[in-house]
Design a protein around this motif. Structure first.
Motif, PDB file in Angstrom:
ATOM      1  N   VAL A  18       0.692  -1.364  -0.118  1.00 43.03           N
ATOM      2  CA  VAL A  18      -0.268  -0.208  -0.039  1.00 43.03           C
ATOM      3  C   VAL A  18       0.763   0.876   0.029  1.00 43.03           C
ATOM      4  N   LEU A  19       2.600   1.057   0.312  1.00 41.69           N
ATOM      5  CA  LEU A  19       3.095   2.249   0.296  1.00 41.69           C
ATOM      6  C   LEU A  19       3.894   2.972  -0.918  1.00 41.69           C
ATOM      7  N   ILE A  20       3.501   1.048  -1.429  1.00 41.86           N
ATOM      8  CA  ILE A  20       4.373   2.029  -3.220  1.00 41.86           C
ATOM      9  C   ILE A  20       3.830   2.346  -4.198  1.00 41.86           C
ATOM     10  N   GLN A  21       2.127   1.731  -3.456  1.00 37.75           N
ATOM     11  CA  GLN A  21       0.583   2.265  -4.903  1.00 37.75           C
ATOM     12  C   GLN A  21       0.859   3.792  -5.346  1.00 37.75           C
ATOM     13  N   PRO A  22       1.121   4.599  -4.772  1.00 40.22           N
ATOM     14  CA  PRO A  22       1.144   6.196  -5.164  1.00 40.22           C
ATOM     15  C   PRO A  22       1.848   6.354  -6.078  1.00 40.22           C
ATOM     16  N   PHE A  23       3.238   5.793  -5.736  1.00 39.67           N
ATOM     17  CA  PHE A  23       4.257   6.249  -6.677  1.00 39.67           C
ATOM     18  C   PHE A  23       3.994   5.801  -7.957  1.00 39.67           C
ATOM     19  N   PHE A  24       3.320   4.671  -7.742  1.00 41.16           N
ATOM     20  CA  PHE A  24       2.830   4.496  -9.769  1.00 41.16           C
ATOM     21  C   PHE A  24       1.657   5.876 -10.185  1.00 41.16           C
ATOM     22  N   ILE A  25       0.507   5.948  -9.191  1.00 40.82           N
ATOM     23  CA  ILE A  25      -0.058   7.449  -9.139  1.00 40.82           C
ATOM     24  C   ILE A  25       1.002   8.301  -9.532  1.00 40.82           C
ATOM     25  N   PHE A  26       1.908   9.043  -8.814  1.00 38.09           N
ATOM     26  CA  PHE A  26       2.571  10.312  -8.775  1.00 38.09           C
ATOM     27  C   PHE A  26       4.031  10.085 -10.324  1.00 38.09           C
ATOM     28  N   ALA A  27       4.326   8.671 -10.819  1.00 38.75           N
ATOM     29  CA  ALA A  27       4.233   8.071 -11.635  1.00 38.75           C
ATOM     30  C   ALA A  27       3.330   9.120 -13.030  1.00 38.75           C
ATOM     31  N   ALA A  28       1.700   8.670 -12.882  1.00 40.08           N
ATOM     32  CA  ALA A  28       0.770   8.886 -14.203  1.00 40.08           C
ATOM     33  C   ALA A  28       0.806  10.314 -14.501  1.00 40.08           C
ATOM     34  N   ILE A  29       0.960  10.666 -12.794  1.00 41.96           N
ATOM     35  CA  ILE A  29       0.632  12.072 -13.143  1.00 41.96           C
ATOM     36  C   ILE A  29       1.896  13.214 -14.040  1.00 41.96           C
ATOM     37  N   SER A  30       3.048  13.289 -13.388  1.00 38.24           N
ATOM     38  CA  SER A  30       3.932  13.520 -13.488  1.00 38.24           C
ATOM     39  C   SER A  30       3.742  13.357 -15.938  1.00 38.24           C
ATOM     40  N   VAL A  31       3.596  11.509 -15.932  1.00 34.58           N
ATOM     41  CA  VAL A  31       3.516  11.781 -17.297  1.00 34.58           C
ATOM     42  C   VAL A  31       2.430  12.443 -17.813  1.00 34.58           C
ATOM     43  N   PHE A  32       1.413  12.381 -17.204  1.00 36.20           N
ATOM     44  CA  PHE A  32       0.083  13.354 -18.136  1.00 36.20           C
ATOM     45  C   PHE A  32       0.403  14.773 -17.739  1.00 36.20           C
ATOM     46  N   PHE A  33       1.073  15.176 -16.723  1.00 35.44           N
ATOM     47  CA  PHE A  33       1.433  17.178 -16.847  1.00 35.44           C
ATOM     48  C   PHE A  33       2.676  16.932 -17.212  1.00 35.44           C
ATOM     49  N   VAL A  34       3.373  16.522 -17.532  1.00 35.48           N
ATOM     50  CA  VAL A  34       4.233  16.285 -19.296  1.00 35.48           C
ATOM     51  C   VAL A  34       3.926  16.287 -20.778  1.00 35.48           C
ATOM     52  N   PHE A  35       2.798  15.870 -20.976  1.00 28.17           N
ATOM     53  CA  PHE A  35       1.976  15.317 -21.839  1.00 28.17           C
ATOM     54  C   PHE A  35       0.566  16.862 -22.516  1.00 28.17           C
ATOM     55  N   TRP A  36       0.918  17.307 -21.089  1.00 29.95           N
ATOM     56  CA  TRP A  36      -0.206  18.169 -20.999  1.00 29.95           C
ATOM     57  C   TRP A  36       0.591  19.500 -21.217  1.00 29.95           C
ATOM     58  N   VAL A  37       1.838  19.660 -21.070  1.00 25.98           N
ATOM     59  CA  VAL A  37       2.602  21.068 -21.296  1.00 25.98           C
ATOM     60  C   VAL A  37       3.003  21.168 -22.673  1.00 25.98           C
ATOM     61  N   TYR A  38       3.259  19.743 -23.439  1.00 27.27           N
ATOM     62  CA  TYR A  38       3.490  19.271 -24.331  1.00 27.27           C
ATOM     63  C   TYR A  38       2.536  20.256 -25.711  1.00 27.27           C
ATOM     64  N   ILE A  39       1.699  19.557 -25.488  1.00 30.34           N
ATOM     65  CA  ILE A  39       0.543  20.225 -25.987  1.00 30.34           C
ATOM     66  C   ILE A  39      -0.101  21.083 -25.817  1.00 30.34           C
ATOM     67  N   LEU A  40      -0.275  22.060 -24.707  1.00 26.06           N
ATOM     68  CA  LEU A  40      -0.054  23.561 -24.139  1.00 26.06           C
ATOM     69  C   LEU A  40       0.887  24.461 -25.263  1.00 26.06           C
ATOM     70  N   LEU A  41       1.782  23.811 -25.808  1.00 21.94           N
ATOM     71  CA  LEU A  41       2.833  24.281 -25.978  1.00 21.94           C
ATOM     72  C   LEU A  41       2.721  24.598 -27.613  1.00 21.94           C
ATOM     73  N   LEU A  42       1.718  23.530 -27.959  1.00 19.91           N
ATOM     74  CA  LEU A  42       1.545  22.832 -29.535  1.00 19.91           C
ATOM     75  C   LEU A  42       0.650  24.134 -29.537  1.00 19.91           C
ATOM     76  N   LEU A  43      -0.712  23.855 -28.908  1.00 26.92           N
ATOM     77  CA  LEU A  43      -2.211  25.130 -28.988  1.00 26.92           C
ATOM     78  C   LEU A  43      -1.455  26.587 -29.073  1.00 26.92           C
ATOM     79  N   ALA A  44      -0.182  26.923 -27.913  1.00 32.60           N
ATOM     80  CA  ALA A  44       0.299  28.276 -28.144  1.00 32.60           C
ATOM     81  C   ALA A  44       1.043  28.366 -29.881  1.00 32.60           C
ATOM     82  N   SER A  45       1.480  27.500 -29.994  1.00 31.03           N
ATOM     83  CA  SER A  45       1.960  26.983 -31.935  1.00 31.03           C
ATOM     84  C   SER A  45       0.896  27.675 -32.680  1.00 31.03           C
ATOM     85  N   CYS A  46      -0.817  27.126 -32.342  1.00 32.61           N
ATOM     86  CA  CYS A  46      -1.269  27.180 -33.794  1.00 32.61           C
ATOM     87  C   CYS A  46      -1.400  28.566 -33.718  1.00 32.61           C
TER      88      CYS A  46
END
Length: 631
Positions: free
Chosen positions: A320-348
């Motif tokens: 149960v102590l390790i499980q949050p690290f997977f969620i943290f990793a998922a949120i981190s990956v999503f945030f990187v993707f979100w920022v990437y799409i944000l930059l692409l939208l700004a370039s539109c």
């Protein structure tokens, strides 16, 4: 649906899908998110943001293709990596005309006053749009306006030097003082120190991880000592503070008494009177606080028992102590993707090339809402998974029969309750979106002189902040009820709210003393990591500022500790609600409690239950003894 209240025997096993409509809504929402991302990837170009573009759709630093209907497009700007705004000076003076830009190889660092000077020097500098003849020169349109002043490069944009020099003298003086205090090359040195000490920083992060694990297990065995120390320190600290105020008042009063009345200043008299009032107020507060702690002593013992029970959960379900690290990793990956799409939208937003896509302005708000909803959804998954595993542990009488409660909880979450999580996270996302809109309006009204509107917006922002905190609290407890009964979101939220309302006094102690103790646990991990890291960093002779890797290492350790302790906090909250539910449903007679021996003493009329358990334990021991004798 939950099982019949008279036949409750732990978390509901016969579950059904909850809040399916909101799951479908979330899936449709994800479809729009994917569509927006695909559009941004196809139509966006990050080079537009990095290198910029001219007013004819040519991306600076790139080879371009002709755009139908747009003159001067399709030019090869490979060697021209900077953007020059031909009418920048007029724009800075308040001209509302659209900025006109051209691509240049370097920023012109010269002053040009007349058109003849412009014609003479355009050969050496990119002062005009490529292909413009001397006869067609129009300053401020296809060439720089006159007079033109030296420009400097800022993120590949040529900015008038006058803009930089417009910084106030006070800011310059502050910057100079800072530079003189830390040295001109300090920032370069700091970066070099981080590169040199990266091994020490990684080791400190690992140390923080180990200390966090140790801290979690120590809380199980030293919870009583730790919490009693905190409570007694608070009580003694308040009394000592009151005594110090009285002592200060007495000294000031004696000093004032030694001064002749005609020589006393009004401020001296006011200071003594103020200290007297402060001393009385502090004394009253200290007495009330000590009386409250004495009155709530038994409930403080409940906090200790819950801390110990949480330690038992961690020992029984260490994953149960390790499980949050997977969620943290998922949120981190999503945030990187979100920022990437944000930059692409700004370039539109190249109004020359993509003038038909004006709706992209609204896409930014949708994209922001995407960040709120998906991140809150992932957090909700973590909370419900933990609540499911812990509630299964609590309501299992024979813990040896418990098999993979965490995996069972994960299965229940993804099989039955994603709709409820979508609804709960949607509520928080909407509140966050309202807060973001209010912040945007506040920024837009900064230049306004309407003070009443500004005050009203600040009050609304404060109310939204409090509402968000309250709803997060409701959601947290709703997820626990969902884990136990398989309720829909609103039914679970209602059940959890009224259950906590009946145990408000206990809850207030847990949320105050318990949360403060957990914060101290996080802080102790960071400090311990810093102490160990100090020895490591001092051994590296190439590090100039040892404080830099120490701060980074301690910060990483605090974040890691926060992840571990947040799990511990959710375990405590789940155990407390299970305890309240157990107390509410059972009576220890015809309906025995599920709670452990540690918690049983906090239930009224538990003597009979204790005797029953003791009798059962004695019978089991006698049976084991007979088996051993017969063998």
């Amino acid at each position: 649906m939950a099982e019949d209240e008279e036949e409750f025997n732990g978390p509901t096993k016969d579950r059904s899908c909850t809040d399916v409509v909101f799951l479908l809504l979330f899936l449709v929402f994800l479809g729009f998110v994917i569509a927006l991302a695909v559009f941004a990837i196809i139509k966006g170009d990050i080079n537009l943001l990095i290198n910029g573009y001219d007013s004819f759709g040519n991306v600076c630093g790139s080879k371009n293709y002709p755009i139908p209907g747009v003159p001067n497009s399709g030019m090869d700007m490979t060697q021209k990596t900077h953007v020059v705004f031909t009418n920048a000076n007029s724009h800075l003076k308040g001209d509302d005309k659209v900025l006109i830009s051209i691509c240049a190889s370097v920023c012109p660092n010269i002053t040009i006053v007349t058109k003849s000077e412009l014609i003479a020097k355009r050969k050496h500098y990119d002062l005009c749009l490529e292909g413009t003849s001397n006869r067609d020169i129009v300053p401020g349109v296809n060439c720089v306006e006159l007079p033109s002043y030296p420009m400097i490069s800022v993120l590949n944009r040529c900015v008038p030097d006058t803009l930089v020099s417009s910084i106030t003298e006070k800011t310059k003086e502050t910057a100079n003082k800072l530079t003189n205090a830390i040295g001109e090359n300090t920032f370069q040195t700091i970066i070099a120190d981080v590169r040199t000490s990266w091994k020490e920083i990684v080791i400190m992060a690992i140390v923080g991880f180990v200390l966090s694990l140790v801290c979690v297990f120590v809380l199980k065995y030293l919870a009583a000592l730790f919490i009693y120390f905190v409570v007694i320190s608070i009580a003694v600290g308040s009394l000592v503070g009151s005594m110090y105020l009285w002592y200060t008042w007495y000294i000031e009063k004696e000093v004032l008494g030694s001064i002749p009345p005609e020589q006393r200043t009004p401020q001296q008299t006011k200071n003594v009177e103020s200290l007297f009032v402060y001393s009385i107020a502090a004394s009253i507060a200290s007495v009330i606080l000590v009386c409250l702690l004495l009155f709530l002593w038994s409930r403080i013992r409940l906090v200790i028992a819950l801390f110990k029970e949480s330690g038992e959960v961690v020992v029984s379900i260490p994953a149960v102590l390790i499980q949050p690290f997977f969620i943290f990793a998922a949120i981190s990956v999503f945030f990187v993707f979100w920022v990437y799409i944000l930059l692409l939208l700004a370039s539109c937003n190249n109004y020359v090339v993509y003038e038909l896509y004006q709706w992209t302005e609204y896409a930014f708000w949708f994209h922001l809402f995407t960040l709120f909803w998906i991140s809150q959804f992932l957090v909700a998954v973590e909370l419900l998974v933990i609540a499911g595993a812990v509630s299964a542990w609590y309501f299992t009488r024979d813990k040896t029969l418990l098999k993979n409660p965490l995996m069972r909880s994960i299965y229940n979450v993804f099989r039955y309750h994603l709709g409820s999580l979508a609804l709960g996270s949607l509520i928080i996302a909407v509140v966050k979106m309202i807060s973001a809109i209010l912040t945007y309006i506040q920024v837009q009204l900064n230049k306004s002189s309407n003070q009443f509107t500004k005050f009203l917006l600040k009050c609304l922002a404060c109310c939204i902040y409090v509402l968000e905190k309250f709803l997060k609290f409701i959601n947290r407890n709703a997820y626990i009820m969902i884990a136990i009964y398989g309720y829909s979101f609103f039914t679970a939220a209602k059940r959890g709210f009224f259950l906590l309302l009946d145990n408000a006094l206990r809850l207030s102690i847990i949320n105050s003393i318990g949360d403060f103790c957990l914060f101290l646990a996080k802080l102790s991990v960071a400090i311990g990591t810093g102490v160990i890291g100090l020895k490591l960093v001092m051994m590296n002779e190439n590090v100039t500022y040892s404080i830099v890797p120490l701060i980074l290492g301690a910060l990483f350790a605090f974040i890691i500790a926060h992840v571990f302790i947040s799990v511990y906090e959710m375990i405590i909250d789940t155990l407390f609600l299970c305890f309240c539910e157990d107390s509410d449903r059972n009576n220890g007679k015809d309906k025995p409690y599920f709670m452990s021996q540690n918690l049983l003493e906090f239930v009224e009329g538990s003597k009979q239950e204790l005797e029953r358990r003791e009798k059962e334990k004695k019978q089991k021991d006698e049976e084991k003894q007979k088996i051993l004798e017969s063998s």
